[in-house]
Scaffold this active site. Structure first.
Site, PDB file in Angstrom:
ATOM      1  N   HIS A 318      -0.200   5.308  -8.435  1.00 35.85           N
ATOM      2  CA  HIS A 318      -0.106   4.702  -7.111  1.00 35.85           C
ATOM      3  C   HIS A 318      -0.811   3.364  -7.169  1.00 35.85           C
ATOM      4  CE1 HIS A 318      -0.362   4.029  -2.843  1.00 35.85           C
ATOM      5  NE2 HIS A 318       0.406   5.061  -2.628  1.00 35.85           N
ATOM      6  N   ARG A 338       0.490  -1.293   3.121  1.00 35.97           N
ATOM      7  CA  ARG A 338       1.430  -2.339   2.714  1.00 35.97           C
ATOM      8  C   ARG A 338       2.645  -2.353   3.629  1.00 35.97           C
ATOM      9  NH1 ARG A 338       3.055  -0.770  -2.515  1.00 35.97           N
ATOM     10  NH2 ARG A 338       1.754   1.075  -2.300  1.00 35.97           N
TER      11      ARG A 338
END
Lengths: 536, 252
Positions: A318, A338
């Protein structure tokens, strides 16, 4: 521990460049540039990332080297010393694993009238499911299962097993409705519509959430439902080997109580392996976002029983694991940051990647930035880049704060206000892309053995999209549970045996210091009075 | 037994012959050592650790009391007392920095009460929760539950909302609950606030206004409305499929 003074120059560059960056438009990488980035910096592409599996059904195929060590090690069980008759439990369906897939499988199998025994290494719910932030499903008005299919298969570099992707995207809306009926509190607008989020690689808004405690909310509801249905759960009982009958059919498993070490023999007409992934093997020494029990046991015992594997050389890192404060090292910072607009920023205050690219590409870009000397280094030598979370506040005027409430609370406990300061991040081992090969019913290549969730491979190909894991565990947990209950009506297991383990131990690496399955990572500091070799 | 001392040499469970390194950069300052106690026995570890990592650095292999290690799961409920303080306090071991001089014990299981119910059946969920958990009415208003919550919830506030039947308020206040059980372990009135709150939240979730389009989408799927498009995609050559993927319209 808030940011030490050494971080201040780099922090002020983040603040000073924020206005400018918010005017900037980052473009997604074109396919060739993305592939080049992955080849150069993704950990899977390192020369020493994988090794051939030495023996068994996938002999010669590449596999993450940390897992090969366990696949090749002797069993922690000595079959000659184990008496299998009579079994302690005799059930229709044994479910191994207490995360989302296992809980779903157990509920569905029990609803069909099967006698079900869920057994799990730690507590019911101790899993990666509980940490998940979002669940994908094509419920939006401009979305469709076909769009979900295309996003998923492109995100997986077209290596996904198409039938599995199709099953997953078609079941998605029903899984949402199932959770509505169970009383899961989804984020909704006033008219009842879901608040849909996005993640890297999606073409539509598709992720459903329950604040930023989505997996927790689903897992605690499923646990409550299992208790309400009086389905007995055997906690602290990891499976240490599967049992096969004389025809090679899976006929249950050997469990070992974590406290007493006593073995427990479960005979089952069908067995669902929902034992999760392998983050706690720390591939390449990466930290991990995974829960304590994620030691790859399911793949190890499934392979030993003859199940075929897929994509075991493909690991998801990740992009945004925590680097600072050090007590939070490796913890996940949700992709939602994000999705909501946070920038990734290097030590010079510059963005370097389109933030909503797929996870593999964003992780590779961060690693590349640090290898080029453009990362930020902590006092203990760890490197990372900034995730500029205050941008989210600027974009939403503070309205998105509730969507990251749990995460901001965790940082606050360690002295960091993510609405004022950015987060220092570096990739963390997150997901096992590969696993046991299954069909759309969750059947593995071993009769009587099912697999669901992270332990299975093929749904996500070589890169998984955010939000698809939570969907996958419930889709295939339910499918496996349903088919296992059906199959249990028609078959009777033969004599329980461990011949496959005897055969395995003969071929296992005699020099290996580990025995497998690992069950728990060894985090205890060694006895300083003993040499390493002495107690190995 | 909740933790196993030492790297687990052979014998006993036979679960600990092998050692496996955490494989992470040293997240501790080795030059500075901190003293603490586990169940009264003193240990020294590097500074800068959480309680959980301190236990491991002291040689404990945790069996019960370690779950997600990131503050979601409630496996690592812990009681501790700071040096010089008379007060026994509570925390999550994975979320709490070790203080020098702390005396710590993991409390990894609380035998809590819960009541069975059918989330689909009840017309009067607020009344049902209060019937199933009559001890709610014996709340002393001491606020111990709130003080005991390691994720800082207003537990007494939601107990009050349970009593007044305001289930949406219960859901709002209790939502981040990690089910560690500490509120129930500490309540002098014998209340189990968090299982009652889970019942309330499920009732609220079950009765939430449904997304108007969801039933239609599910009906379409069952009627095969997407099968043709999916069959088409599955039948495409890799190159054509890739082109379709890269050309798709992004509306996320």
């Amino acid at each position: 521990m808030a940011y030490l003074p050494g971080f201040h120059p780099a922090l002020s560059r983040v603040a000073a460049t924020r206005d400018h960056r918010m005017q900037e438009n980052m473009e997604p990488l074109d396919p060739e540039a993305k592939q080049a980035l992955l080849r150069q910096f993704h950990p899977d592409h390192r020369a020493d990332a994988s090794r051939p599996i030495p023996f068994g059904p996938n002999a010669g195929e590449p596999c993450a080297r940390e897992l090969v060590d366990l696949l090749a090690a002797s069993s922690r069980v000595d079959p000659a010393r184990v008496r299998l008759d009579p079994p302690d439990d005799d059930v229709d369906v044994l479910v191994i694993g207490g995360g989302g897939a296992g809980a779903a499988a157990a509920l569905v199998a029990a609803a069909q009238g099967a006698r079900v025994l869920p057994a799990t290494k730690l507590r019911l719910g101790d899993s990666n499911t509980i940490m998940a932030t979002g669940m994908a499903a094509a419920t939006g008005p401009d979305d469709s299962p076909a769009a979900h299919f295309l996003d998923t298969i492109g995100g997986g570099h077209f290596s996904n097993v198409p039938e599995l992707v199709e099953a997953m995207v078609l079941d998605g809306p029903s899984i949402i409705a199932w959770f509505e009926d169970l009383g899961v509190m989804f984020d909704r607008s006033a008219d009842g519509n879901f608040v849909l989020g996005t993640a890297g690689g999606y073409s539509r808004r598709r992720t459903h959430s329950c604040r930023d405690n989505t997996g927790l909310e689903m897992m605690r509801v499923l646990r409550d439902e299992l208790l309400t249905r009086h389905i007995p759960v055997l906690e602290f009982h990891p499976a240490v080997e599967l049992l096969l009958d004389e025809t090679g059919r899976c006929a249950g498993a050997l469990l070992q109580h974590l406290d007493t070490g006593h073995l427990r023999v479960v005979r089952a007409r069908a067995t669902v392996l929902a034992a999760g992934g392998m983050g706690r093997l720390h591939c390449h020494g990466f930290p991990t976002s995974n829960h304590y029990g994620a030691t790859g046991d399911g793949v190890v015992i499934g392979y030993r029983a003859g199940a075929l594997l897929l994509f075991m050389d493909s690991v998801q890192y990740h992009p945004t694991g925590v680097v600072w404060p050090e007590q939070m090292f490796g913890w996940l910072v949700t992709e939602r940051c994000r999705a909501l607009g946070a920038h990734l920023v290097n030590v010079e205050g510059r963005r370097f990647i389109y933030e909503r690219q797929t996870r593999d590409a964003v992780a590779a870009a961060i690693i590349g930035e640090c290898e080029r000397g453009l990362g930020v280094t902590t006092p203990s030598g760890a490197g990372g880049v900034w995730l500029d979370t205050p941008v989210i506040d600027r974009l939403s005027g503070g309205r998105d704060r509730p969507r990251l409430a749990a995460m901001s609370a965790r940082f606050r406990r360690f002295g960091i206000d993510i609405w004022q300061e950015p987060i220092l991040v570096y990739p963390t081992q997150h997901y096992q892309n590969g696993g046991l090969r299954i069909d759309v019913h969750g059947r593995t290549s071993v009769p009587g053995l099912y697999a669901a969730g992270e332990v299975a491979g093929g749904v996500h190909g070589r890169n998984r999209l955010g939000g698809n894991a939570l969907l996958d565990v419930f889709v295939f947990g339910r499918r496996a549970g349903a088919d296992a209950a059906r199959c249990a009506r028609d078959v009777a297991p033969g004599r329980l045996g461990l011949q496959h383990v005897i055969d395995h131990n003969r071929r296992a690496d005699p020099d290996a210091v580990v025995r497998s399955p690992l069950v728990l990572p060894r985090y205890a500091a060694p006895d300083p009075r003993l040499s390493e070799t002495f107690h190995a | 037994m909740r933790v196993q001392a030492g790297p687990g040499k052979a014998g006993g469970s036979g679960m600990g012959e092998d050692r496996f390194s955490m494989g992470t950069p040293q997240s501790a300052r080795d030059d500075e050592r901190v003293k603490f106690s586990y169940q009264g026995v003193p240990y020294q570890v590097p500074a800068g650790l959480t309680i959980m990592r301190a236990l491991e650095m002291a040689g404990f292999q945790i069996l019960h009391g370690s779950g997600c290690r990131a503050g979601f799961c409630g496996a690592c409920a812990t009681v501790y007392r700071d040096a010089g303080s008379p007060e026994v306090r509570v925390a999550l071991a994975c979320q709490t920095p070790l203080h020098p001089g702390m005396d710590v014990s993991l409390l990894s299981y609380v035998p809590v009460h819960r009541a069975d119910y059918d989330v689909a059946a009840s017309a009067d969920a607020a009344g049902e929760v209060n019937r199933l958990y009559p001890e709610l009415a014996t709340c002393l208003g001491c606020n111990t539950c709130t003080k005991s919550c390691p994720v800082d919830l207003d537990v007494m506030g939601y107990v009050g909302a349970l009593l007044s039947g305001d289930l949406p308020r219960v859901a709002e206040l209790s939502f981040p609950c990690v089910s560690c059980g500490l509120c129930a372990a500490r309540c002098p009135a014998g209340i189990t606030p968090f299982t009652a709150a889970l019942h309330a939240r499920r009732a609220v979730g079950r009765r939430a206004p449904r997304a108007p389009e969801l039933a239609r989408r599910i009906a379409e799927v069952h009627a095969g409305a997407y099968d043709g498009e999916l069959r088409h995609l599955r039948g495409l050559d890799r190159a054509v499929l890739e082109a379709a993927y890269h050309a798709r319209e992004i509306r996320a």
